[in-house]
Design an enzyme around this catalytic site. Sequence first.
Site, PDB file in Angstrom:
ATOM      1  N   TYR A   1       2.440 -12.867  -7.111  1.00 52.11           N
ATOM      2  CA  TYR A   1       2.482 -11.479  -6.422  1.00 52.11           C
ATOM      3  C   TYR A   1       3.734 -10.623  -7.099  1.00 52.11           C
ATOM      4  O   TYR A   1       3.633  -9.550  -7.442  1.00 52.11           O
ATOM      5  CB  TYR A   1       2.590 -11.727  -5.036  1.00 52.11           C
ATOM      6  CG  TYR A   1       2.961 -10.149  -4.208  1.00 52.11           C
ATOM      7  CD1 TYR A   1       1.987  -9.206  -4.225  1.00 52.11           C
ATOM      8  CD2 TYR A   1       4.410  -9.902  -3.799  1.00 52.11           C
ATOM      9  CE1 TYR A   1       2.381  -8.056  -3.418  1.00 52.11           C
ATOM     10  CE2 TYR A   1       4.534  -8.774  -3.245  1.00 52.11           C
ATOM     11  CZ  TYR A   1       3.748  -7.849  -2.877  1.00 52.11           C
ATOM     12  OH  TYR A   1       4.115  -6.673  -2.477  1.00 52.11           O
TER      13      TYR A   1
ATOM     14  N   SER B   1       7.058  -3.214  -5.336  1.00 56.28           N
ATOM     15  CA  SER B   1       7.886  -3.725  -4.432  1.00 56.28           C
ATOM     16  C   SER B   1       9.302  -4.505  -4.832  1.00 56.28           C
ATOM     17  O   SER B   1       9.240  -4.580  -6.062  1.00 56.28           O
ATOM     18  CB  SER B   1       6.997  -5.113  -3.814  1.00 56.28           C
ATOM     19  OG  SER B   1       7.818  -5.935  -3.133  1.00 56.28           O
TER      20      SER B   1
END
Length: 256
Positions: free
Chosen positions: A135, A110
């Site tokens: 994350y 990501s």
Amino acid sequence: VIVACRDTAKAEAAASEIRAETGNEQVIVRKLDLADTNSIREFAEKFLAEEKELHILINNAGVMLCPYSKTVDGFEMHLGVNHLGHFLLTFLLLERLKQSAPARIVNVSSLAHHGGRIRFHDLHGEKSYNRGLAYCHSKLANVLFTRELARRLQGKSQGKAGFTANALHPGSVHSELVRHSFVMTWLWKIFSFFLKTPWEGAQTSIYCAVAEELDSVTGQYFSDCQPAYVSPRGRDDETAKKLWSVSCELLGIQWD
């Protein structure tokens, strides 16, 4: 095509849609929970017994913004599912990939990796925990794992066939990934017009998996089907090597 999922009911629904649209009956669902190393080992064992070839492995599972929790094996949930689960699965399937070359490993990371750090002193967030940063840390781990894996794979493919590993950012996709955050779920609804559909979000993964021009491209990071900028932390070879070593220790495996 093997759809390996934690929720087999959702996977079956998706698989039957794919069969209907493509006419390909060879879309099979298998149970795989990346938050449980026993499930990963069982899946790999069954796969290796049933399938003689593996050309493409897409490591796509992801959890995001989880309240603090741990996997079955005691790993912080983001690190455990997003990084360690994929690390172990790739390790268990690696020989079959090598035998099947040309083969590709595709790790879905990501843009959030830019905000990540590998906190070796507190990998499982027991001293301090922020679910957004957790994350980001796990997505940085995906980039570093891909980098080190590509370095180790170079020259190991059999014959002339390519054997590659690349990472990617799928874009901001309208999915259930933000379900753990009320605010993000609300924002996702308001700005859904600007988000990618799941179909659009899958395009860079597919590009990395099948594009002919990537036959010999390895260790790279893509976004919108083209090479993208990697953060300085994502290019740190020493951290990548150390993360590899620590990951092996945590999983109790030897991967040289």
